[in-house]
Scaffold this active site. Structure first.
Site, PDB file in Angstrom:
ATOM      1  N   HIS A 154       3.570  -3.145   1.097  1.00  0.00           N
ATOM      2  CA  HIS A 154       3.351  -3.506  -0.298  1.00  0.00           C
ATOM      3  C   HIS A 154       1.975  -3.029  -0.706  1.00  0.00           C
ATOM      4  O   HIS A 154       1.001  -3.280  -0.019  1.00  0.00           O
ATOM      5  CB  HIS A 154       3.518  -5.011  -0.485  1.00  0.00           C
ATOM      6  CG  HIS A 154       4.920  -5.441  -0.211  1.00  0.00           C
ATOM      7  ND1 HIS A 154       5.326  -5.908   1.015  1.00  0.00           N
ATOM      8  CD2 HIS A 154       6.030  -5.397  -0.983  1.00  0.00           C
ATOM      9  CE1 HIS A 154       6.620  -6.157   0.977  1.00  0.00           C
ATOM     10  NE2 HIS A 154       7.077  -5.860  -0.210  1.00  0.00           N
ATOM     11  N   CYS A 208       8.045  -9.422   1.187  1.00  0.00           N
ATOM     12  CA  CYS A 208       7.088  -9.411   0.069  1.00  0.00           C
ATOM     13  C   CYS A 208       6.333 -10.725  -0.132  1.00  0.00           C
ATOM     14  O   CYS A 208       5.101 -10.690  -0.279  1.00  0.00           O
ATOM     15  CB  CYS A 208       7.731  -8.981  -1.242  1.00  0.00           C
ATOM     16  SG  CYS A 208       9.434  -8.489  -1.187  1.00  0.00           S
ATOM     17  N   HIS A 249       6.613  -2.000  -3.890  1.00  0.00           N
ATOM     18  CA  HIS A 249       7.326  -2.216  -2.622  1.00  0.00           C
ATOM     19  C   HIS A 249       7.800  -0.842  -2.170  1.00  0.00           C
ATOM     20  O   HIS A 249       8.307  -0.095  -2.995  1.00  0.00           O
ATOM     21  CB  HIS A 249       8.591  -3.053  -2.804  1.00  0.00           C
ATOM     22  CG  HIS A 249       8.420  -4.339  -3.541  1.00  0.00           C
ATOM     23  ND1 HIS A 249       8.640  -5.545  -2.945  1.00  0.00           N
ATOM     24  CD2 HIS A 249       8.086  -4.607  -4.822  1.00  0.00           C
ATOM     25  CE1 HIS A 249       8.458  -6.511  -3.838  1.00  0.00           C
ATOM     26  NE2 HIS A 249       8.111  -5.972  -4.982  1.00  0.00           N
ATOM     27  N   GLN A 266      12.728  -3.622   8.294  1.00  0.00           N
ATOM     28  CA  GLN A 266      12.293  -2.715   7.233  1.00  0.00           C
ATOM     29  C   GLN A 266      10.951  -2.099   7.626  1.00  0.00           C
ATOM     30  O   GLN A 266      10.088  -2.788   8.164  1.00  0.00           O
ATOM     31  CB  GLN A 266      12.080  -3.494   5.930  1.00  0.00           C
ATOM     32  CG  GLN A 266      13.337  -4.104   5.368  1.00  0.00           C
ATOM     33  CD  GLN A 266      13.039  -4.895   4.114  1.00  0.00           C
ATOM     34  OE1 GLN A 266      12.141  -5.735   4.096  1.00  0.00           O
ATOM     35  NE2 GLN A 266      13.786  -4.638   3.052  1.00  0.00           N
ATOM     36  N   ARG A 281      19.662 -11.184   6.308  1.00  0.00           N
ATOM     37  CA  ARG A 281      20.410 -11.406   5.069  1.00  0.00           C
ATOM     38  C   ARG A 281      21.872 -11.643   5.426  1.00  0.00           C
ATOM     39  O   ARG A 281      22.444 -10.893   6.213  1.00  0.00           O
ATOM     40  CB  ARG A 281      20.295 -10.180   4.158  1.00  0.00           C
ATOM     41  CG  ARG A 281      18.860  -9.945   3.742  1.00  0.00           C
ATOM     42  CD  ARG A 281      18.704  -8.707   2.889  1.00  0.00           C
ATOM     43  NE  ARG A 281      17.291  -8.527   2.613  1.00  0.00           N
ATOM     44  CZ  ARG A 281      16.785  -7.501   1.939  1.00  0.00           C
ATOM     45  NH1 ARG A 281      17.589  -6.572   1.463  1.00  0.00           N
ATOM     46  NH2 ARG A 281      15.496  -7.415   1.726  1.00  0.00           N
ATOM     47  N   LYS A 333      13.609   0.729  -9.486  1.00  0.00           N
ATOM     48  CA  LYS A 333      13.244   1.395  -8.237  1.00  0.00           C
ATOM     49  C   LYS A 333      13.652   2.850  -8.222  1.00  0.00           C
ATOM     50  O   LYS A 333      14.490   3.283  -9.011  1.00  0.00           O
ATOM     51  CB  LYS A 333      13.881   0.664  -7.063  1.00  0.00           C
ATOM     52  CG  LYS A 333      15.371   0.455  -7.201  1.00  0.00           C
ATOM     53  CD  LYS A 333      15.919  -0.385  -6.044  1.00  0.00           C
ATOM     54  CE  LYS A 333      17.418  -0.507  -6.143  1.00  0.00           C
ATOM     55  NZ  LYS A 333      18.062  -0.818  -4.882  1.00  0.00           N
ATOM     56  N   ASP A 383       8.398  -1.725   6.042  1.00  0.00           N
ATOM     57  CA  ASP A 383       7.989  -2.246   4.741  1.00  0.00           C
ATOM     58  C   ASP A 383       6.489  -2.088   4.513  1.00  0.00           C
ATOM     59  O   ASP A 383       5.701  -2.081   5.449  1.00  0.00           O
ATOM     60  CB  ASP A 383       8.341  -3.745   4.700  1.00  0.00           C
ATOM     61  CG  ASP A 383       8.689  -4.195   3.296  1.00  0.00           C
ATOM     62  OD1 ASP A 383       8.599  -3.376   2.377  1.00  0.00           O
ATOM     63  OD2 ASP A 383       9.058  -5.372   3.144  1.00  0.00           O
TER      64      ASP A 383
END
Length: 646
Positions: A389, A338, A519, A385, A367, A473, A387
């Site tokens: 945005h 992000c 997200h 991910q 992580r 979320k 991912d």
RNA sequence: GCCGAUGUAGCUCAGUUGGUCAGAGCAGCUGAUUUGUAAUCAGCAGGCCGUGGGUUCGAAUCCCUCCAUCGGCUCCA
């Protein structure tokens, strides 16, 4: 007399103080025998508890959740009794029924360590006690009496529980010599517990708090019939064969290396191909939905994460900063995409006409998960991910959110994920410390999600305290082979990062405005999604996705040349094909390739050479007969088309 | 990170109380066989028994450290 109302709205008078058992008996002796608990005015009761007022009631047999619940909860008490008799002085925490069976948290004292080896002994004792047909008797007690009882037993766990209860709401249940604090309901007696299996033993923090004492949790399951237990254990065995870690190894999809590091998956060629196909599929969908691809580096300056707030929240528990020759310069392996995407948004001025801006990246993040948390591909330390945005105007939020829900559904549907839970994760109202951002923004975000879900008619469950620290979320959760839940897709509304990064757009009023950020990751992560996909398909992937679609099996070396001819035909038709030209019998080749779960096995020998055809065998199905190359090609193409048409 | 269990060839596993216990099947390699819908035969090669220490005349086996894996707990941006 009391008036009893049945689920079909029939009413009947019974003597005051009649029990559920008496009433069931009056309907049919069989019902009295089979009913395990009864709902009285919306409250779950024992079959033997006297009913003193007009009530509506519903009986629960083994087939109902409530029936099983009473059965397993009673089994937990039985286990506690057995444990207490073998290990006198054991203290007890909580012992509830769960989805499949029950557990009890026990503290047998500091010098006693329970291990798997002790389970059969406890099982034996339970069976022994069950056969004595001990009755479960309920007794309402005063808070004082309850406290006195457990003070005498010196059980600080029960004392803590009782202290939190209101006087007048406390009940004890006893069977044999064992008495427990319990709300119930329970079975009439232990007789119906015929088959018992204690499954495992584990540590569990008292009250789920890792700063408190770790107790010993014993998991078990019981059944009214031995055959049901056998069936359950068989099912469990079968489910374990679908474990993605096992299949991943067998099908050479991924591996781990101690040298590379724990929790860092290595994708093998076949797994990489599978993953790439999934990625391409989503990329195509995203293109249709107006997403723009971006690529960002694997590291980012520490300041980036100080700005986002992630450093403060997770810095200590993350991979530690990377130093550079230059002093005071530190980088972090990126734990999320992000902040990078925020900087891309900021790279030029944005107009309200540009909105929404949807930036997508298959972003690999790192992580430092706790070592005990790592689990195959479902919980790793380096993962990718899917991912994106979405930066949008507040008035676009709901529409954008709904579009993301559509994408998730599209993906799930096209991969036959029908059995999933949608969960809205909100703040823990008790714990404001955990979250960043203003109350107002949180309220806006939370209601946006709830509204979008309502609009889509989603059957969601709301969990408080499950939100991310920066926003609420919507999660899509599926179960693995043995019923463990994993979060896959996620959609999050965020008012905080735009503020922290001071993101802006120029509105139609020629003034600066703050965008809202969504997200989202439909797969969640490629690693976890592939893991769950493996467990759902047992490694038999849909044809469009599977690494190898067809394998050619020449009957003998004499036909290898023909097989090569067929191979190049299929290869030219974009059908992923292998030749098994080993010097082995056909039966052997069929067996080996069936085990590799290759969807189509083509046998070629004298016959096929003669009429330019192939003999088709479908994995797991069998011989589909002889057909021409063109016919086979059409068969494959049709199947793929039907799979990818959504 | 915590509790408990486990760790023997590429894979799946056997190795009784410490003393020819370093084994089997599959996979691999070599040869024979030329095969028709779920395992052809024979031979060969494969391991510092997770790592490091200790006990012992002697350790895969007993003890300790660490690492990894498994089942849970906690955590999951």
């Amino acid at each position: 007399m009391v008036k009893i109302t049945f689920p079909d709205n029939r009413e009947k008078e019974y003597k005051k103080g009649s029990t559920g058992f008496d009433i069931a008996q009056s309907i049919h002796p069989r019902l009295a025998k089979e009913a395990l608990s009864v709902t009285v005015n919306g409250e779950l009761w024992d079959m033997r508890r006297p009913i003193d007022m007009d009530s509506s009631i519903r009986f629960h047999k083994w087939e109902d959740e409530e029936g099983k619940h009473a059965f397993w909860h009673s089994s937990a008490h039985l286990m506690a009794e057995a444990i207490e008799s073998i290990y006198p002085g054991t203290k007890f925490g909580i012992g509830p029924a769960i989805e499949q069976g029950f557990y009890y948290d026990v503290d047998p004292g500091d010098d006693i360590v329970l291990t798997d080896a002790d389970l059969p002994k406890i099982e034996q004792k339970m069976l022994e006690l069950a056969r004595t047909k001990e009755t479960y008797t309920r007794r309402e007690v005063s808070k004082k009496e309850a406290l006195d009882y457990f003070k005498k037993k010196d059980d600080e766990y029960k004392l803590e529980l009782i202290n939190e209860l209101e006087d007048g709401t406390i009940s004890f249940y006893s069977q044999g010599v064992f008495t427990d604090l319990c709300r119930g309901p329970h079975l009439p007696n232990t007789e119906s517990i015929k088959a018992i299996k204690l499954l495992s033993i584990a540590g569990a923090y008292w009250r789920g708090d890792e700063t408190r004492k770790q107790m010993t949790r014993v998991y078990g399951i019981t059944f009214p019939k031995k055959s049901m237990l056998d069936e359950y254990l068989l099912l469990l065995e079968e489910a374990k064969k679908r474990d993605h870690r096992k299949i991943g190894k067998e099908l050479e999809l991924f591996t781990f290396s101690q040298k590379v590091g724990q929790g860092l998956p290595l994708w093998l060629p076949k797994g990489a191909q599978l993953r790439e196909r999934l990625e391409n599929f989503l990329k195509k969908v995203q293109k249709d939905y107006g997403y723009l691809p971006v690529i960002t580096p694997h590291i980012g300056n520490k300041d980036l994460y100080v700005t986002s707030g992630h450093y403060e929240k997770y810095g200590k528990d993350s991979f530690q900063p990377i130093k550079t020759p230059s002093e005071n310069e530190e980088f972090l392996l990126k734990p999320m995409n992000c902040p990078h995407h925020c900087e891309i948004y900021k790279s030029k001025p944005r107009s309200y006409k540009d909105m929404p801006v949807r930036l997508a990246e298959f972003g690999t993040v790192y992580r430092y998960e706790q070592s005990g948390e790592l689990h195959g591909l479902t919980r790793v330390r380096g993962f990718t991910q899917d991912d994106a945005h979405i930066f949008c105007r507040p008035d676009q939020l709901k529409e954008e959110f709904i579009k993301v829900i559509d994408i998730v559904f599209l993906i799930f549907k096209s991969l036959n994920f029908s059995d999933f839970i949608t969960q809205i994760s909100l703040r823990d109202p008790e714990d404001g410390e955990k979250y960043i951002g203003s109350n107002e923004n949180w309220e806006k975000s939370e209601s946006a999600i709830i509204e979008a879900c309502n609009e889509k008619g989603l059957d969601t469950q709301i969990e408080y305290g499950e939100a991310a620290f920066y926003g609420p979320k919507l999660d899509f959760i599926v179960k693995d082979a043995i019923g463990r839940k994993w979060q896959l897709g996620t959609i999050q509304v965020d008012y905080n990062l735009p503020e922290r990064f001071e993101l802006e757009y120029i509105g139609s009023d020629n003034k600066r405005h703050r965008p809202v950020m969504i997200h989202r990751a439909p797969f969640g992560s490629m690693e976890r999604f592939v893991a769950v996909l493996i467990e759902h398909t047992a490694g038999k992937f849909p044809l469009w996705l599977t690494p190898d679609q067809v394998v050619l099996l020449p009957v003998s070396e004499k036909y290898v040349d023909y097989a090569k001819k067929v191979f190049s035909f299929l290869n030219n038709s974009d059908i992923r094909t292998l030749i098994d030209d080993r010097n082995e019998k056909v039966g052997k080749k069929i067996r080996d390739n069936e085990l590799k779960k290759i969807p189509y096995l083509l046998i070629v020998g004298e016959k096929e050479v003669a009429d330019n055809s192939v003999s088709v065998r479908r994995q797991g199905v069998g011989d589909k007969g002889n057909m021409s190359l063109e016919e086979f090609k059409t068969l494959i193409e049709k199947e793929i088309k039907s799979e990818t048409q959504i």
